[in-house]
Design an enzyme around this catalytic site. Structure first.
Site, mmCIF file in Angstrom:
data_model
loop_
_atom_site.group_PDB
_atom_site.id
_atom_site.type_symbol
_atom_site.label_atom_id
_atom_site.label_comp_id
_atom_site.label_asym_id
_atom_site.label_seq_id
_atom_site.Cartn_x
_atom_site.Cartn_y
_atom_site.Cartn_z
ATOM 1 N N ASP A 153 -36.502 -21.859 4.132
ATOM 2 C CA ASP A 153 -36.557 -21.805 5.599
ATOM 3 C C ASP A 153 -35.453 -22.731 6.102
ATOM 4 O O ASP A 153 -34.304 -22.300 6.247
ATOM 5 C CB ASP A 153 -37.972 -22.245 6.022
ATOM 6 C CG ASP A 153 -38.299 -21.899 7.456
ATOM 7 O OD1 ASP A 153 -37.363 -21.811 8.264
ATOM 8 O OD2 ASP A 153 -39.479 -21.725 7.783
ATOM 9 N N ASP A 157 -48.226 -18.279 3.989
ATOM 10 C CA ASP A 157 -49.479 -18.337 4.747
ATOM 11 C C ASP A 157 -49.271 -18.643 6.223
ATOM 12 O O ASP A 157 -48.216 -19.139 6.625
ATOM 13 C CB ASP A 157 -50.390 -19.422 4.174
ATOM 14 C CG ASP A 157 -49.901 -20.830 4.527
ATOM 15 O OD1 ASP A 157 -48.723 -21.124 4.250
ATOM 16 O OD2 ASP A 157 -50.686 -21.597 5.107
ATOM 17 N N PHE A 178 -41.877 -15.459 11.991
ATOM 18 C CA PHE A 178 -43.005 -16.025 11.253
ATOM 19 C C PHE A 178 -43.520 -14.973 10.287
ATOM 20 O O PHE A 178 -44.104 -13.977 10.701
ATOM 21 C CB PHE A 178 -44.106 -16.451 12.224
ATOM 22 C CG PHE A 178 -45.042 -17.472 11.638
ATOM 23 C CD1 PHE A 178 -45.592 -17.318 10.369
ATOM 24 C CD2 PHE A 178 -45.364 -18.613 12.355
ATOM 25 C CE1 PHE A 178 -46.437 -18.262 9.823
ATOM 26 C CE2 PHE A 178 -46.214 -19.567 11.816
ATOM 27 C CZ PHE A 178 -46.749 -19.389 10.553
ATOM 28 N N VAL A 179 -43.284 -15.185 9.009
ATOM 29 C CA VAL A 179 -43.690 -14.185 8.023
ATOM 30 C C VAL A 179 -44.819 -14.711 7.145
ATOM 31 O O VAL A 179 -44.922 -15.912 6.885
ATOM 32 C CB VAL A 179 -42.504 -13.733 7.141
ATOM 33 C CG1 VAL A 179 -41.544 -12.882 7.940
ATOM 34 C CG2 VAL A 179 -41.790 -14.910 6.507
ATOM 35 N N LYS A 235 -48.010 -24.109 -2.737
ATOM 36 C CA LYS A 235 -48.744 -23.003 -3.297
ATOM 37 C C LYS A 235 -47.994 -21.694 -3.137
ATOM 38 O O LYS A 235 -48.329 -20.693 -3.769
ATOM 39 C CB LYS A 235 -50.080 -22.861 -2.551
ATOM 40 C CG LYS A 235 -50.912 -24.103 -2.546
ATOM 41 C CD LYS A 235 -52.099 -23.904 -1.548
ATOM 42 C CE LYS A 235 -52.646 -25.244 -1.140
ATOM 43 N NZ LYS A 235 -53.481 -25.172 0.049
ATOM 44 N N GLU A 254 -39.168 -20.538 -5.751
ATOM 45 C CA GLU A 254 -39.770 -20.698 -4.426
ATOM 46 C C GLU A 254 -39.981 -19.353 -3.752
ATOM 47 O O GLU A 254 -39.258 -18.391 -4.028
ATOM 48 C CB GLU A 254 -38.858 -21.556 -3.542
ATOM 49 C CG GLU A 254 -39.278 -23.000 -3.451
ATOM 50 C CD GLU A 254 -40.537 -23.226 -2.611
ATOM 51 O OE1 GLU A 254 -41.391 -22.328 -2.506
ATOM 52 O OE2 GLU A 254 -40.667 -24.330 -2.071
HETATM 53 C C1 PRP Z 1 -43.147 -23.596 2.444
HETATM 54 C C2 PRP Z 1 -42.446 -22.844 1.332
HETATM 55 C C3 PRP Z 1 -41.405 -23.820 0.895
HETATM 56 C C4 PRP Z 1 -41.046 -24.551 2.170
HETATM 57 C C5 PRP Z 1 -39.788 -23.963 2.723
HETATM 58 O O1 PRP Z 1 -44.092 -24.420 1.868
HETATM 59 O O2 PRP Z 1 -43.327 -22.511 0.292
HETATM 60 O O3 PRP Z 1 -41.915 -24.753 -0.043
HETATM 61 O O4 PRP Z 1 -42.127 -24.340 3.086
HETATM 62 O O5 PRP Z 1 -39.444 -24.602 3.907
HETATM 63 P P1 PRP Z 1 -38.092 -25.396 4.096
HETATM 64 O O6 PRP Z 1 -36.990 -24.583 3.545
HETATM 65 O O7 PRP Z 1 -37.992 -25.526 5.616
HETATM 66 O O8 PRP Z 1 -38.216 -26.737 3.461
HETATM 67 P P2 PRP Z 1 -45.233 -25.161 2.685
HETATM 68 O O9 PRP Z 1 -44.796 -26.571 2.959
HETATM 69 O O10 PRP Z 1 -45.634 -24.342 3.869
HETATM 70 O O11 PRP Z 1 -46.402 -25.236 1.613
HETATM 71 P P3 PRP Z 1 -47.134 -24.044 0.806
HETATM 72 O O12 PRP Z 1 -46.158 -23.524 -0.224
HETATM 73 O O13 PRP Z 1 -48.301 -24.690 0.185
HETATM 74 O O14 PRP Z 1 -47.493 -22.968 1.816
#
Ligand code: PRP
Length: 186
Positions: free
Chosen positions: A107, A163, A156-157, A47, A103
């Site tokens: 991370d 979120d 942590f942002v 999301k 995206e």
């Molecule tokens: C977050 C973000 C990316 C991913 C990045 O999504 O939106 O999709 O983590 O992390 P990475 O580089 O370590 O793979 P999340 O899984 O928290 O889902 P969300 O988008 O629904 O918050």
């Protein structure tokens, strides 16, 4: 701080809405040049990417299509395998399409790395990556962000789609979550 109700849960604003929009506008001009005369499919990853997809798509003046995926990443911890499960797949056949993955954040980079390879294996003509944010100190895989908003520290942002326990996604800026906030929920 602009968020009266939650400001005691945040430490500082890291990237403002104005900075985000200005950078996205710059990147949109690059994308328009790079994709001039080509088809372009923006793929947002739910999301977190909702906000950046909304802003980037409206900043572009070339024809685009949009589609969405939802994925679940297994274990962003130390033993992460980088395996990703598709919760919602594309509605679009991307064979021979130019795909731009959109995206909110890189991370570890595992999600986008997996998605990039997955979409390439479907016969896309090209798969490039747009990320609003990147944490260079957290990245664990070799991944190229073709269009990057901002590098940020490994904190942590939240906000701008990001979120903490499904909260704070709606904040217009990117803010650092106060350690008090996650300590309280443990
Ligand atoms: C977050 C973000 C990316 C991913 C990045 O999504 O939106 O999709 O983590 O992390 P990475 O580089 O370590 O793979 P999340 O899984 O928290 O889902 P969300 O988008 O629904 O918050």
């Amino acid at each position: 701080m602009r968020y009266d109700d939650v400001s005691d849960q945040l430490d500082e604003i890291l990237v403002t809405e104005e900075q985000l929009l200005a950078r996205i506008a710059e990147l949109a001009r690059e994308i328009e040049r790079d994709y001039a005369g080509k088809d372009l499919l923006l793929v947002g990853v739910l999301k977190g990417a909702v906000m950046v997809m909304s802003d980037l798509s409206r900043a572009l003046t070339i024809p685009i299509n949009m589609d969405w995926m939802a994925v679940s990443s297994y274990g962003h911890g130390t033993t992460s395998s980088g395996v990703v499960r598709i919760l919602k797949d594309l509605d679009t056949d991307i064979a021979d399409r130019n795909v731009l993955l959109v995206e909110d954040i890189i991370d570890t980079g595992l999600t986008l790395s997996w998605l990039h390879d997955n979409l390439m294996s479907r016969g896309a003509a090209s798969v490039k990556i747009f990320a609003a944010l990147r944490k260079p100190d957290a990245v664990r895989v070799d991944i190229v962000a073709d269009y990057l908003g901002f590098d940020i520290p490994n904190k942590f942002v939240v906000g701008y789609g990001l979120d903490f326990a499904e909260n704070f996604r709606h904040l217009r800026d990117v803010a650092v979550l106060s350690p008090r906030t996650y300590a309280e929920s443990e």
